[in-house]
Design an enzyme around this catalytic site. Structure first.
Site: not given
Length: 474
Positions: A25, A54, A128-129, A268
């Protein structure tokens, strides 16, 4: 938390991007008590800029001095929010979140930000994670009477913070961060402040920006640019940043803080116009293309990049080799990463729906095809087939990352190790399977040269060496 990765990532429900890693995210936060900015609208634009991180759900929470409000739903940012909903989200502080689930299922109950009310008032959190010890902490919390409404590890964090309320919000946040393990970039909104936290290894990115006298936190610098914020700096590993009427306060909570940014952020995940920990994402990809030519020159007629993250590297390869770059693969920009194909056969065929070949640009030509990575090999094989069916005489595949051989436990949706083609085969065998006339990966050493930085990186998916001990190996 379930460490077995999301079923749809390996059961054949997604098309082109299914054969890529998926980041969990992106987060955004703003505190604007002095400037009285439209924080909901700024957060909307920030999330829009982070949409690539996301596409399953998105949400915004705001606080106006008396009430905390939140609007979230499944889908893209542009689908979830309207002028009406944004107008209703009033306040001087806001946090937002875009999600791709790696821990917990894909459902509205798991959409973020998560909100709650505890001894110190209202609180909202977006994360996020991935926490590697969330299941252990959750079990302990449940045994002490805590109830959980979601299956996300983010709810573990908010429960930990609420239990330490008697110490004050800041000390409770610090204590909670010292208890959890894994990767995390977190934004927290309370009634009086905006708080940002980055894990002790900085695996997930988080940066700080400023608009006039207002401060902004975001997963990537591109979200600062999109909302008119000036980049100040990256949040350091093991740092808590507290933003309130007095300004910005910094506290270190990790004794063994050491930067180990996820290398796939550069390969990426991140947008090419972002700068993470002092490294330009676009420039690192461009250098990867140059390095690919240096280590694997080949006689060819055109260089083709796989949209979108292969394009910068393709330009680097073309510059170094003198081989002209041309447009050969067209991406349907209206299909998101969650485009669904219900069967394996349809999934493989649906690459043609998302990517199509301009035949006249490849017919009778030797093609150098540049992509960021190969995970399972299914999409790579299909791309080579498409180019050859369009008349390409040769297809030489070049990969801008080392061979992926291990799972990730820190916020990336990744297959079991047994489903990684790099775990089963060597470079020559993979090239034969995907039908390429030649295949070359960058080595880990090549990659680190392209990143050109003295600080460390997490390369666990390449070499199995993780900055934090992994919970289990598949």
């Amino acid at each position: 938390m379930d460490f077995k990765f999301k079923a749809s990532s390996y059961d054949g429900y997604e098309c082109y991007d299914e054969d890529k890693f998926h980041d969990e995210c992106g987060v955004y936060g703003i505190y604007s008590k002095k400037d009285n900015l439209d924080v909901a609208k700024r957060t909307y634009y920030g999330l829009y800029a982070l949409q690539h991180r996301g596409q399953e759900s998105a949400g915004i929470a705001t606080f106006d001095g008396s009430d905390m409000n939140c609007h979230k739903d499944m889908g893209l940012v542009s689908e979830i929010f309207s002028k009406k909903t944004l107008k209703e989200l009033k306040g001087y502080g806001a946090i937002g979140h875009v999600r791709y689930s790696t821990a917990g299922g894909s459902s509205l109950k798991n959409a973020q930000p998560l909100m709650g009310k505890f001894k110190l008032g209202n609180i909202a959190i977006a994360h996020n994670g991935n926490l590697t010890n969330a299941d252990i902490i959750k079990e302990l919390l449940e045994e002490s009477g805590c109830m959980f409404q979601t299956s996300t590890d983010t709810e573990v964090i908010i429960n930990l913070i609420s239990r330490g309320a008697k110490k004050g919000i800041l000390q409770s946040v610090i204590d909670s961060m010292q208890a959890i393990k894994g990767s995390f970039a977190i934004v927290i909104l309370t009634e009086n402040e905006l708080i940002g936290v980055r894990d002790p290894y900085g695996i997930r990115p988080l940066c700080l920006g400023k608009i006039n006298e207002s401060y902004v936190l975001a997963s990537e610098s591109c979200a600062l640019n999109a909302t008119g914020a000036e980049f100040i700096r990256d949040v350091e590993p093991g740092e808590v940043v507290v933003i309130n009427e007095e300004g910005v306060k910094s506290i270190k909570f990790g004794e063994k803080s050491k930067l180990a940014t996820c290398s796939f952020e550069y390969i990426y995940f991140a947008r090419p116009d972002s700068v993470i920990d002092g490294i330009s994402v676009n420039n690192s990809r461009y250098k990867a293309g140059i390095k690919l030519y240096e280590v694997a020159p080949v006689e060819a007629d055109i260089v083709v990049g796989v949209p979108d993250s292969g394009m910068s590297a393709a330009m680097g390869y073309a510059k170094a080799s003198g081989i002209p770059i041309d447009m050969a693969l067209i991406k349907n920009k209206y299909i998101g990463r969650t485009f669904i194909a219900p069967t394996q056969e349809e999934r493989e065929a649906s690459v043609n729906v998302k990517l199509n070949v301009i035949k006249e640009n490849v017919f009778g030509k030797r093609v150098v095809l540049i992509d960021d990575s190969i995970v399972r090999g299914t999409t790579s094989k299909r791309l080579v087939t498409m180019l050859k069916e369009a008349g390409a005489s040769e297809v030489h595949f070049r990969v801008c990352s080392p061979m992926v051989k291990y799972p990730c436990y820190y916020g990336i949706d990744i297959p079991y190790r047994s489903q990684l083609i790099g775990e089963k085969m060597n470079e020559k065998e993979i090239g034969e399977v995907i039908g390429a006339d030649s295949l070359v990966y960058l080595s880990k050493e090549n990659l680190l040269e392209c990143l050109d930085s003295d600080h460390g990186f997490c390369c666990g998916c390449f070499d199995g060496e993780y900055p934090i001990s992994a919970p289990v190996k598949f």
